[in-house]
Motif scaffolding. Structure first.
Motif, mmCIF file in Angstrom:
data_model
loop_
_atom_site.group_PDB
_atom_site.id
_atom_site.type_symbol
_atom_site.label_atom_id
_atom_site.label_comp_id
_atom_site.label_asym_id
_atom_site.label_seq_id
_atom_site.Cartn_x
_atom_site.Cartn_y
_atom_site.Cartn_z
ATOM 1 N N GLN A 40 42.164 39.697 41.718
ATOM 2 C CA GLN A 40 41.620 40.667 42.673
ATOM 3 C C GLN A 40 42.024 40.303 44.095
ATOM 4 O O GLN A 40 42.427 41.165 44.883
ATOM 5 C CB GLN A 40 40.100 40.728 42.551
ATOM 6 C CG GLN A 40 39.399 41.591 43.602
ATOM 7 C CD GLN A 40 39.557 43.090 43.365
ATOM 8 O OE1 GLN A 40 40.316 43.514 42.502
ATOM 9 N NE2 GLN A 40 38.851 43.891 44.149
ATOM 10 N N ASN A 41 41.954 39.023 44.417
ATOM 11 C CA ASN A 41 42.382 38.572 45.746
ATOM 12 C C ASN A 41 43.849 38.916 45.993
ATOM 13 O O ASN A 41 44.229 39.330 47.098
ATOM 14 C CB ASN A 41 42.186 37.060 45.882
ATOM 15 C CG ASN A 41 40.780 36.684 46.317
ATOM 16 O OD1 ASN A 41 39.925 37.537 46.473
ATOM 17 N ND2 ASN A 41 40.548 35.394 46.484
ATOM 18 N N VAL A 42 44.681 38.725 44.983
ATOM 19 C CA VAL A 42 46.110 39.042 45.113
ATOM 20 C C VAL A 42 46.284 40.512 45.455
ATOM 21 O O VAL A 42 47.045 40.874 46.363
ATOM 22 C CB VAL A 42 46.863 38.704 43.807
ATOM 23 C CG1 VAL A 42 48.261 39.332 43.810
ATOM 24 C CG2 VAL A 42 46.973 37.197 43.623
ATOM 25 N N MET A 43 45.583 41.381 44.748
ATOM 26 C CA MET A 43 45.747 42.818 44.951
ATOM 27 C C MET A 43 45.245 43.263 46.321
ATOM 28 O O MET A 43 45.864 44.110 46.974
ATOM 29 C CB MET A 43 45.048 43.589 43.829
ATOM 30 C CG MET A 43 45.707 43.375 42.473
ATOM 31 S SD MET A 43 45.085 44.468 41.177
ATOM 32 C CE MET A 43 43.426 43.807 40.950
ATOM 33 N N ILE A 44 44.142 42.672 46.774
ATOM 34 C CA ILE A 44 43.603 43.034 48.090
ATOM 35 C C ILE A 44 44.505 42.492 49.205
ATOM 36 O O ILE A 44 44.788 43.188 50.184
ATOM 37 C CB ILE A 44 42.168 42.501 48.254
ATOM 38 C CG1 ILE A 44 41.241 43.133 47.219
ATOM 39 C CG2 ILE A 44 41.656 42.796 49.659
ATOM 40 C CD1 ILE A 44 41.240 44.647 47.189
ATOM 41 N N ALA A 45 44.970 41.256 49.040
ATOM 42 C CA ALA A 45 45.874 40.683 50.042
ATOM 43 C C ALA A 45 47.180 41.459 50.098
ATOM 44 O O ALA A 45 47.762 41.642 51.174
ATOM 45 C CB ALA A 45 46.141 39.209 49.725
ATOM 46 N N LEU A 71 49.805 34.756 47.710
ATOM 47 C CA LEU A 71 49.268 33.802 46.738
ATOM 48 C C LEU A 71 48.496 32.678 47.422
ATOM 49 O O LEU A 71 47.494 32.187 46.888
ATOM 50 C CB LEU A 71 50.405 33.235 45.890
ATOM 51 C CG LEU A 71 51.112 34.249 44.984
ATOM 52 C CD1 LEU A 71 52.288 33.587 44.266
ATOM 53 C CD2 LEU A 71 50.142 34.857 43.978
ATOM 54 N N ARG A 72 48.963 32.293 48.592
ATOM 55 C CA ARG A 72 48.239 31.254 49.346
ATOM 56 C C ARG A 72 46.826 31.727 49.677
ATOM 57 O O ARG A 72 45.848 30.995 49.497
ATOM 58 C CB ARG A 72 49.002 30.913 50.631
ATOM 59 C CG ARG A 72 48.302 29.888 51.534
ATOM 60 C CD ARG A 72 49.045 29.700 52.843
ATOM 61 N NE ARG A 72 49.174 30.949 53.597
ATOM 62 C CZ ARG A 72 48.193 31.464 54.350
ATOM 63 N NH1 ARG A 72 47.011 30.850 54.438
ATOM 64 N NH2 ARG A 72 48.389 32.586 55.013
ATOM 65 N N VAL A 73 46.726 32.958 50.161
ATOM 66 C CA VAL A 73 45.414 33.513 50.506
ATOM 67 C C VAL A 73 44.570 33.698 49.249
ATOM 68 O O VAL A 73 43.388 33.351 49.220
ATOM 69 C CB VAL A 73 45.592 34.863 51.238
ATOM 70 C CG1 VAL A 73 44.245 35.558 51.415
ATOM 71 C CG2 VAL A 73 46.250 34.644 52.597
ATOM 72 N N ALA A 74 45.198 34.243 48.196
ATOM 73 C CA ALA A 74 44.465 34.538 46.965
ATOM 74 C C ALA A 74 43.917 33.292 46.292
ATOM 75 O O ALA A 74 42.904 33.340 45.590
ATOM 76 C CB ALA A 74 45.370 35.291 45.998
ATOM 77 N N MET A 108 37.296 34.432 33.963
ATOM 78 C CA MET A 108 36.561 35.003 35.094
ATOM 79 C C MET A 108 37.150 34.507 36.403
ATOM 80 O O MET A 108 37.337 35.276 37.357
ATOM 81 C CB MET A 108 35.082 34.630 34.995
ATOM 82 C CG MET A 108 34.372 35.200 33.783
ATOM 83 S SD MET A 108 32.687 34.547 33.572
ATOM 84 C CE MET A 108 31.912 35.139 35.075
ATOM 85 N N ASP A 109 37.483 33.223 36.450
ATOM 86 C CA ASP A 109 38.067 32.634 37.661
ATOM 87 C C ASP A 109 39.392 33.302 38.007
ATOM 88 O O ASP A 109 39.632 33.693 39.161
ATOM 89 C CB ASP A 109 38.291 31.132 37.466
ATOM 90 C CG ASP A 109 37.001 30.347 37.288
ATOM 91 O OD1 ASP A 109 35.933 30.882 37.648
ATOM 92 O OD2 ASP A 109 37.074 29.214 36.774
ATOM 93 N N ILE A 110 40.269 33.423 37.017
ATOM 94 C CA ILE A 110 41.583 33.990 37.300
ATOM 95 C C ILE A 110 41.472 35.474 37.631
ATOM 96 O O ILE A 110 42.263 36.001 38.408
ATOM 97 C CB ILE A 110 42.564 33.748 36.133
ATOM 98 C CG1 ILE A 110 44.008 33.940 36.623
ATOM 99 C CG2 ILE A 110 42.267 34.632 34.944
ATOM 100 C CD1 ILE A 110 45.060 33.524 35.611
ATOM 101 N N ALA A 111 40.463 36.147 37.069
ATOM 102 C CA ALA A 111 40.256 37.555 37.399
ATOM 103 C C ALA A 111 39.916 37.720 38.880
ATOM 104 O O ALA A 111 40.400 38.647 39.541
ATOM 105 C CB ALA A 111 39.146 38.151 36.539
ATOM 106 N N ALA A 143 40.212 31.991 45.930
ATOM 107 C CA ALA A 143 39.231 32.531 44.987
ATOM 108 C C ALA A 143 38.364 31.406 44.439
ATOM 109 O O ALA A 143 38.836 30.277 44.258
ATOM 110 C CB ALA A 143 39.943 33.242 43.840
ATOM 111 N N PRO A 144 37.099 31.695 44.165
ATOM 112 C CA PRO A 144 36.227 30.666 43.593
ATOM 113 C C PRO A 144 36.605 30.364 42.148
ATOM 114 O O PRO A 144 37.145 31.223 41.441
ATOM 115 C CB PRO A 144 34.836 31.304 43.671
ATOM 116 C CG PRO A 144 35.096 32.777 43.602
ATOM 117 C CD PRO A 144 36.391 32.983 44.338
ATOM 118 N N SER A 145 36.324 29.147 41.721
ATOM 119 C CA SER A 145 36.503 28.781 40.317
ATOM 120 C C SER A 145 35.486 27.714 39.966
ATOM 121 O O SER A 145 35.120 26.898 40.820
ATOM 122 C CB SER A 145 37.925 28.275 40.054
ATOM 123 O OG SER A 145 38.202 27.107 40.801
ATOM 124 N N GLY A 146 35.029 27.734 38.731
ATOM 125 C CA GLY A 146 34.011 26.786 38.297
ATOM 126 C C GLY A 146 34.435 25.346 38.510
ATOM 127 O O GLY A 146 35.495 24.934 38.023
#
Length: 235
Positions: free
Chosen positions: A163-168, A36-39, A156-159, A42-45
């Motif tokens: 994705q970051n969570v799943m890849i990490a 979660l730290r890595v994820a 969109m941000d949380i999506a 993710a970018p957010s507006g």
């Protein structure tokens, strides 16, 4: 970033797929916290970081699964009860068009075919659907919410964060299955989570170690070639 690093990143992305059978091996809280730290990068507006994540395991996970499975079984027995459980936003379109409906059908019947579930076998279909709400036996459920006051951009941000969570997770030897099916049961989910009234359930992700012997985990969906969806313009 050198070629070896690029290869590692690419492998984590390409090897990720929706796993539908997990071992009962527990996942340490430290690993999840690290993911979660890595994820969270993710970018957010305007850096709103609108995500909230509930990490559910142990007895609380079992309570969640039991309550939602019971609700799904009640809906199966009496379809009119489905009116009580409506998602707060439309994940899928009201009217499907090609090529999207074609891909959806290919996905559904490909999975059912692998599991030897034939058209019309409603009991088998219902049993497989119920597997969603058992988190496919994963020991951890991740429940992602956003504040209702936020706009569509926050989804969109949380999506991107999901994705970051799943890849990490994949990079750490873990597997996942993102699920929109849980959104229908948001009243139950948010109650179990003791979430505030201003939160909206966006997605649930099953997290754990994939069962390497489960036939269902051999199901890998195809992807369209780049030339079918990308348009390159240079003048």
């Amino acid at each position: 970033m050198n070629s070896d690093q690029i290869q590692l990143v690419d492998e984590a992305i390409v090897s990720r797929h929706s796993v539908r059978a997990f071992l009962d091996t527990q996942v340490s809280p430290e690993i999840i916290q690290d993911i979660l730290r890595v994820a969270s990068r993710a970018p957010s507006g305007t850096n709103t970081q609108p995500w909230k994540v509930y990490v559910v395991s142990g007895k609380k996970r079992d309570e969640m699964v039991d309550r939602v499975c019971k609700a799904q079984l009640e809906v199966n027995a009496n379809p009119e009860l489905a009116q009580q459980y409506k998602e707060t936003f439309a994940y899928y379109p009201e009217t499907w068009i090609s090529p999207f409906i074609d891909r959806r059908r290919e996905n559904g019947w490909g999975l059912y075919g692998l599991l030897n579930i034939q058209r019309g076998e409603k009991e088998k279909m219902a049993a497989q659907q119920l597997r969603n709400f058992k988190l496919f036996d994963a020991p951890v459920g991740l429940y992602f919410t956003v504040n209702k006051a936020m706009g569509i951009g926050s989804k969109m941000d949380i999506a991107m964060m999901i994705q970051n969570v799943m890849i990490a997770a994949k990079a750490r030897g873990l597997d996942t299955c993102p699920q929109a099916a849980w959104n229908h049961f948001h009243p139950i989910v948010l109650d179990v989570l003791n979430a505030s009234a201003d939160e909206e359930l966006v997605c649930t992700v099953a997290l754990g170690y994939a069962d390497p012997d489960a036939l269902v985990n051999s199901f890998i969906t195809p992807r369209e070639p780049v030339e079918n969806f990308a348009v390159f313009l240079d003048q």
